[in-house]
Design a protein around this motif. Structure first.
Motif, mmCIF file in Angstrom:
data_model
loop_
_atom_site.group_PDB
_atom_site.id
_atom_site.type_symbol
_atom_site.label_atom_id
_atom_site.label_comp_id
_atom_site.label_asym_id
_atom_site.label_seq_id
_atom_site.Cartn_x
_atom_site.Cartn_y
_atom_site.Cartn_z
ATOM 1 N N LYS A 12 0.824 -1.199 0.000
ATOM 2 C CA LYS A 12 0.000 0.000 0.000
ATOM 3 C C LYS A 12 0.859 1.249 0.000
ATOM 4 N N VAL A 13 1.969 1.230 0.735
ATOM 5 C CA VAL A 13 2.880 2.368 0.734
ATOM 6 C C VAL A 13 3.399 2.615 -0.673
ATOM 7 N N ASN A 14 3.868 1.567 -1.340
ATOM 8 C CA ASN A 14 4.377 1.716 -2.694
ATOM 9 C C ASN A 14 3.291 2.187 -3.637
ATOM 10 N N ASP A 15 2.082 1.631 -3.494
ATOM 11 C CA ASP A 15 0.978 2.022 -4.364
ATOM 12 C C ASP A 15 0.666 3.498 -4.198
ATOM 13 N N ALA A 16 0.567 3.951 -2.948
ATOM 14 C CA ALA A 16 0.253 5.351 -2.696
ATOM 15 C C ALA A 16 1.343 6.273 -3.204
ATOM 16 N N VAL A 44 -0.228 22.990 -8.676
ATOM 17 C CA VAL A 44 -1.354 22.497 -7.879
ATOM 18 C C VAL A 44 -1.791 21.120 -8.360
ATOM 19 N N LEU A 45 -1.742 20.893 -9.676
ATOM 20 C CA LEU A 45 -2.231 19.619 -10.208
ATOM 21 C C LEU A 45 -1.393 18.421 -9.756
ATOM 22 N N PRO A 46 -0.068 18.446 -9.919
ATOM 23 C CA PRO A 46 0.682 17.301 -9.382
ATOM 24 C C PRO A 46 0.595 17.194 -7.867
ATOM 25 N N LEU A 47 0.569 18.335 -7.166
ATOM 26 C CA LEU A 47 0.456 18.294 -5.706
ATOM 27 C C LEU A 47 -0.881 17.699 -5.278
ATOM 28 N N ALA A 48 -1.941 18.022 -6.012
ATOM 29 C CA ALA A 48 -3.264 17.487 -5.677
ATOM 30 C C ALA A 48 -3.274 15.970 -5.805
ATOM 31 N N THR A 49 -2.594 15.449 -6.822
ATOM 32 C CA THR A 49 -2.524 14.001 -7.001
ATOM 33 C C THR A 49 -1.797 13.339 -5.833
ATOM 34 N N VAL A 50 -0.691 13.941 -5.424
ATOM 35 C CA VAL A 50 0.064 13.394 -4.294
ATOM 36 C C VAL A 50 -0.788 13.413 -3.032
ATOM 37 N N LEU A 51 -1.409 14.548 -2.739
ATOM 38 C CA LEU A 51 -2.177 14.687 -1.505
ATOM 39 C C LEU A 51 -3.420 13.805 -1.501
ATOM 40 N N PHE A 52 -4.023 13.593 -2.670
ATOM 41 C CA PHE A 52 -5.179 12.701 -2.752
ATOM 42 C C PHE A 52 -4.783 11.280 -2.365
ATOM 43 N N ASN A 53 -3.675 10.802 -2.929
ATOM 44 C CA ASN A 53 -3.213 9.456 -2.603
ATOM 45 C C ASN A 53 -2.743 9.360 -1.157
ATOM 46 N N LEU A 54 -2.145 10.437 -0.638
ATOM 47 C CA LEU A 54 -1.744 10.459 0.764
ATOM 48 C C LEU A 54 -2.959 10.345 1.669
ATOM 49 N N ALA A 55 -4.030 11.070 1.343
ATOM 50 C CA ALA A 55 -5.252 10.999 2.152
ATOM 51 C C ALA A 55 -5.823 9.593 2.155
ATOM 52 N N TYR A 57 -4.159 6.833 1.749
ATOM 53 C CA TYR A 57 -3.243 6.011 2.532
ATOM 54 C C TYR A 57 -3.475 6.205 4.030
ATOM 55 N N LEU A 58 -3.665 7.449 4.453
ATOM 56 C CA LEU A 58 -3.892 7.722 5.870
ATOM 57 C C LEU A 58 -5.217 7.127 6.344
ATOM 58 N N LEU A 59 -6.239 7.180 5.496
ATOM 59 C CA LEU A 59 -7.519 6.564 5.855
ATOM 60 C C LEU A 59 -7.359 5.048 6.008
ATOM 61 N N MET A 60 -6.554 4.440 5.134
ATOM 62 C CA MET A 60 -6.298 3.014 5.249
ATOM 63 C C MET A 60 -5.585 2.696 6.557
ATOM 64 N N LEU A 61 -4.646 3.571 6.958
ATOM 65 C CA LEU A 61 -3.921 3.345 8.205
ATOM 66 C C LEU A 61 -4.840 3.416 9.416
ATOM 67 N N VAL A 62 -5.814 4.328 9.375
ATOM 68 C CA VAL A 62 -6.741 4.471 10.501
ATOM 69 C C VAL A 62 -7.463 3.156 10.761
ATOM 70 N N VAL A 63 -7.784 2.435 9.710
ATOM 71 C CA VAL A 63 -8.489 1.158 9.849
ATOM 72 C C VAL A 63 -7.511 0.007 10.106
ATOM 73 N N PHE A 64 -6.404 0.013 9.375
ATOM 74 C CA PHE A 64 -5.525 -1.151 9.352
ATOM 75 C C PHE A 64 -4.608 -1.240 10.565
ATOM 76 N N LEU A 87 7.176 9.305 7.004
ATOM 77 C CA LEU A 87 6.141 9.554 6.010
ATOM 78 C C LEU A 87 6.344 10.913 5.340
ATOM 79 N N ALA A 88 6.731 11.926 6.119
ATOM 80 C CA ALA A 88 6.976 13.255 5.549
ATOM 81 C C ALA A 88 8.120 13.218 4.547
ATOM 82 N N LEU A 89 9.173 12.476 4.853
ATOM 83 C CA LEU A 89 10.287 12.340 3.913
ATOM 84 C C LEU A 89 9.847 11.608 2.642
ATOM 85 N N GLN A 90 9.012 10.592 2.808
ATOM 86 C CA GLN A 90 8.520 9.872 1.627
ATOM 87 C C GLN A 90 7.619 10.774 0.785
ATOM 88 N N VAL A 91 6.774 11.562 1.426
ATOM 89 C CA VAL A 91 5.908 12.483 0.695
ATOM 90 C C VAL A 91 6.747 13.529 -0.042
#
Length: 199
Positions: A12-16, A44-55, A57-64, A87-91
């Motif tokens: 999931k980390v790699n996917d995100a 904004v467009l590439p940043l939005a893609t990164v932040l969308f996938n980060l969100a 990933y974080l939702l998955m972590l809350v459950v997993f 995570l910040a370094l990876q982002v």
């Protein structure tokens, strides 16, 4: 079972970080080119893609993560407190690569195909589906220098070993994250005004 959990988390980390993120980023290259009205910041467009996938990933972590902590032992609080830093370094690394690819794809449309090959190589050169201890000695340095390896090894240390990542892991992760962010930002800003000419 523990091995399965490790694979799920790290896949999931790699996917995100690289899977859908890079593909979507490359598909948005034309949108980045056209975002030139009214001084709209194209980054904004590439940043939005990164932040969308980060969100996601974080939702998955809350459950997993609670399930993992209940099933297996929870890491130490000190180790767990370092997770946001990793995570910040990876982002930062992901944002930098995304900015590089977004600008590069505008000039070289075939970048998409090279990225697909690179992602496949990245997956197999990152210790996700195999432990680093099983890697022959002569291959360990190349594996450790694979772009995603320091982040995955840091997650291993925190979540599965309950330890702090070692100094070399921090050094490589920090170097990759900050260097990619700096290079991506400089490259994107330097060509941003010319993007609309390469529609």
């Amino acid at each position: 079972a523990c091995r399965d959990v490790r694979v799920i988390v790290e896949l999931k980390v790699n996917d995100a970080a690289f899977g859908r993120l890079v593909v979507e980023q490359l598909r948005q290259a034309d949108a980045i080119d056209r975002a030139c009205v009214g001084g709209f910041p194209r980054a904004v467009l590439p940043l939005a893609t990164v932040l969308f996938n980060l969100a996601q990933y974080l939702l998955m972590l809350v459950v997993f993560l609670p399930i993992m902590f209940l099933t297996f032992r929870a890491p130490s609080l000190l180790a767990l407190a370092l997770f946001p830093v990793v995570l910040a370094l990876q982002v930062a690394f992901t944002i930098g690569v995304s900015l590089l690819l977004a600008a590069s794809t505008t000039y070289f449309r075939d970048v998409r195909h090279f990225v697909e090959i690179a992602l496949l190589m990245l997956f197999w050169t990152t210790p996700v589906v195999y432990p680093l201890s099983q890697v022959p000695g002569w291959l360990r340095v190349p594996i450790l220098l694979s772009p995603m390896s320091p982040f995955i090894l840091a997650y291993h240390a925190i979540f599965f070993d309950g330890q702090l990542p070692d100094a070399s892991t921090w050094a490589v992760a920090g170097a990759y994250g900050l260097t990619a962010l700096a290079l991506g930002t400089v490259w994107f800003v330097s060509v941003e005004d010319d993007l609309s000419e390469y529609l």
